[in-house]
Design an enzyme around this catalytic site. Structure first.
Site, mmCIF file in Angstrom:
data_model
loop_
_atom_site.group_PDB
_atom_site.id
_atom_site.type_symbol
_atom_site.label_atom_id
_atom_site.label_comp_id
_atom_site.label_asym_id
_atom_site.label_seq_id
_atom_site.Cartn_x
_atom_site.Cartn_y
_atom_site.Cartn_z
ATOM 1 N N ARG A 45 0.579 10.257 0.528
ATOM 2 C CA ARG A 45 0.881 11.389 1.546
ATOM 3 C C ARG A 45 1.758 12.216 1.376
ATOM 4 O O ARG A 45 3.315 13.496 1.412
ATOM 5 C CB ARG A 45 1.275 10.830 2.887
ATOM 6 C CG ARG A 45 0.328 10.059 3.496
ATOM 7 C CD ARG A 45 0.515 9.847 4.490
ATOM 8 N NE ARG A 45 -0.855 8.261 5.263
ATOM 9 C CZ ARG A 45 -0.766 7.820 6.000
ATOM 10 N NH1 ARG A 45 0.577 7.710 7.171
ATOM 11 N NH2 ARG A 45 -1.264 6.905 5.880
ATOM 12 N N THR A 62 -4.370 5.935 2.692
ATOM 13 C CA THR A 62 -4.784 7.732 2.630
ATOM 14 C C THR A 62 -5.507 8.115 1.157
ATOM 15 O O THR A 62 -5.575 9.303 1.216
ATOM 16 C CB THR A 62 -3.280 8.506 2.775
ATOM 17 O OG1 THR A 62 -2.037 6.985 3.519
ATOM 18 C CG2 THR A 62 -3.875 9.189 3.780
ATOM 19 N N LYS A 98 -10.834 -1.970 6.516
ATOM 20 C CA LYS A 98 -9.851 -1.195 6.990
ATOM 21 C C LYS A 98 -10.224 -1.299 8.615
ATOM 22 O O LYS A 98 -11.279 -0.334 9.092
ATOM 23 C CB LYS A 98 -9.310 -0.530 6.330
ATOM 24 C CG LYS A 98 -7.788 0.087 6.946
ATOM 25 C CD LYS A 98 -6.792 1.050 6.318
ATOM 26 C CE LYS A 98 -6.272 1.737 7.520
ATOM 27 N NZ LYS A 98 -4.518 2.713 6.662
ATOM 28 N N GLU A 113 0.883 -0.931 0.028
ATOM 29 C CA GLU A 113 -0.170 0.168 0.172
ATOM 30 C C GLU A 113 1.180 0.784 0.551
ATOM 31 O O GLU A 113 2.051 1.549 1.012
ATOM 32 C CB GLU A 113 -0.618 0.350 1.356
ATOM 33 C CG GLU A 113 -1.374 1.280 1.493
ATOM 34 C CD GLU A 113 -2.655 1.624 2.579
ATOM 35 O OE1 GLU A 113 -3.189 0.412 3.544
ATOM 36 O OE2 GLU A 113 -2.360 2.709 2.870
HETATM 37 C C1 3PG Z 1 -2.223 3.929 7.325
HETATM 38 O O1 3PG Z 1 -2.321 4.650 6.848
HETATM 39 O O2 3PG Z 1 -2.439 2.557 7.577
HETATM 40 C C2 3PG Z 1 -1.197 4.383 9.015
HETATM 41 O O3 3PG Z 1 -0.516 5.108 8.922
HETATM 42 C C3 3PG Z 1 -0.514 3.393 9.253
HETATM 43 O O4 3PG Z 1 -0.069 3.086 10.303
HETATM 44 P P1 3PG Z 1 1.130 2.889 11.718
HETATM 45 O O5 3PG Z 1 1.959 3.836 11.023
HETATM 46 O O6 3PG Z 1 0.936 2.875 12.510
HETATM 47 O O7 3PG Z 1 1.544 1.474 10.947
#
Ligand code: 3PG
Length: 215
Positions: A56, A80, A140, A52
């Site tokens: 960002r 995102t 999710k 994924e």
């Molecule tokens: C996401 O968008 O899924 C998160 O930023 C991932 O979460 P983590 O950085 O706590 O693993």
């Protein structure tokens, strides 16, 4: 809100095949375009072939295009995704799937008609119920650790036992196995595999290999 269209039921199987392909999905933020393919290759070589890439950074879409070309055996998702416009961009770069941190009505509606499957982010039973009405069965769970953790997911299972999840948010190598052991969990996601700024391919490959041993 009127729910006048529903996700085709075939979408659930499509998402299952993505979620179950590797069971651990690295969430990657690409800071420099030139790192995208080497990072992706290190993860795939380490055994993780579902990635994924978050939207960002400015180079994210171009990074996804390049990774799609260079890593044909991998499933590359766009994460995102906050708006239908970003969902459309993900379609345009050939994303295999879309992941959203939360679920808006606009995203649920867009996802119903998109050819690209979406894992909508939920953290409450109400968001889950709305998605359920649209025909979504796979979600999710974000941010997993701070939204009640395993207890919350188990509680969702009482009213909606068929829902399945990819928990993400705060999950690490040493907690992932506990999440994967839950009946409602298909896979887990997280950024621990490629921490921000990490470009050491050997270290990434080693982390991916450790993650494959969790499943
Ligand atoms: C996401 O968008 O899924 C998160 O930023 C991932 O979460 P983590 O950085 O706590 O693993």
């Amino acid at each position: 809100m009127t729910i006048d269209k529903q996700l085709p039921s075939t979408r659930t199987a499509e998402l299952d095949s993505i979620c179950l392909k590797a069971e651990v999905i690295p969430v990657i933020t690409i800071e420099r375009l030139e790192d995208a393919v080497p990072l992706g290759r290190a993860l795939v070589e380490g055994g993780l072939s579902v990635l994924e890439i978050t939207l960002r950074t400015d180079c994210a879409l171009e990074a996804i295009k390049r990774m799609k070309e260079a890593l044909p055996g991998a499933s590359i998702g766009v994460g995102t995704v906050l708006t239908p416009a970003q969902y459309r961009q993900a379609e345009q770069v050939g994303a295999d799937f879309v992941v959203t941190p939360g679920a808006t009505d606009a995203l649920y509606r867009y996802g119903v008609e998109s050819p690209v499957p979406m894992l909508p982010g939920v953290s409450t039973i109400s968001e889950l119920m709305t998605g359920w009405q649209y025909g979504y069965r796979r979600f999710k769970f974000f941010p997993a650790e701070s939204s009640g953790g395993a207890k919350a997911i188990k509680a969702f299972g009482a009213p909606i036992p068929e829902a399945r999840f990819c928990p993400t948010g705060g999950i690490k190598q040493d907690t992932a196995a506990d999440w994967l052991a839950l009946d409602q969990v298909l896979c887990v996601g997280g950024s621990w595999l490629v921490p921000q700024g990490e470009v050491d391919r050997e270290a990434i490959r080693a982390r991916a290999q450790s993650a494959t041993r969790l499943v």
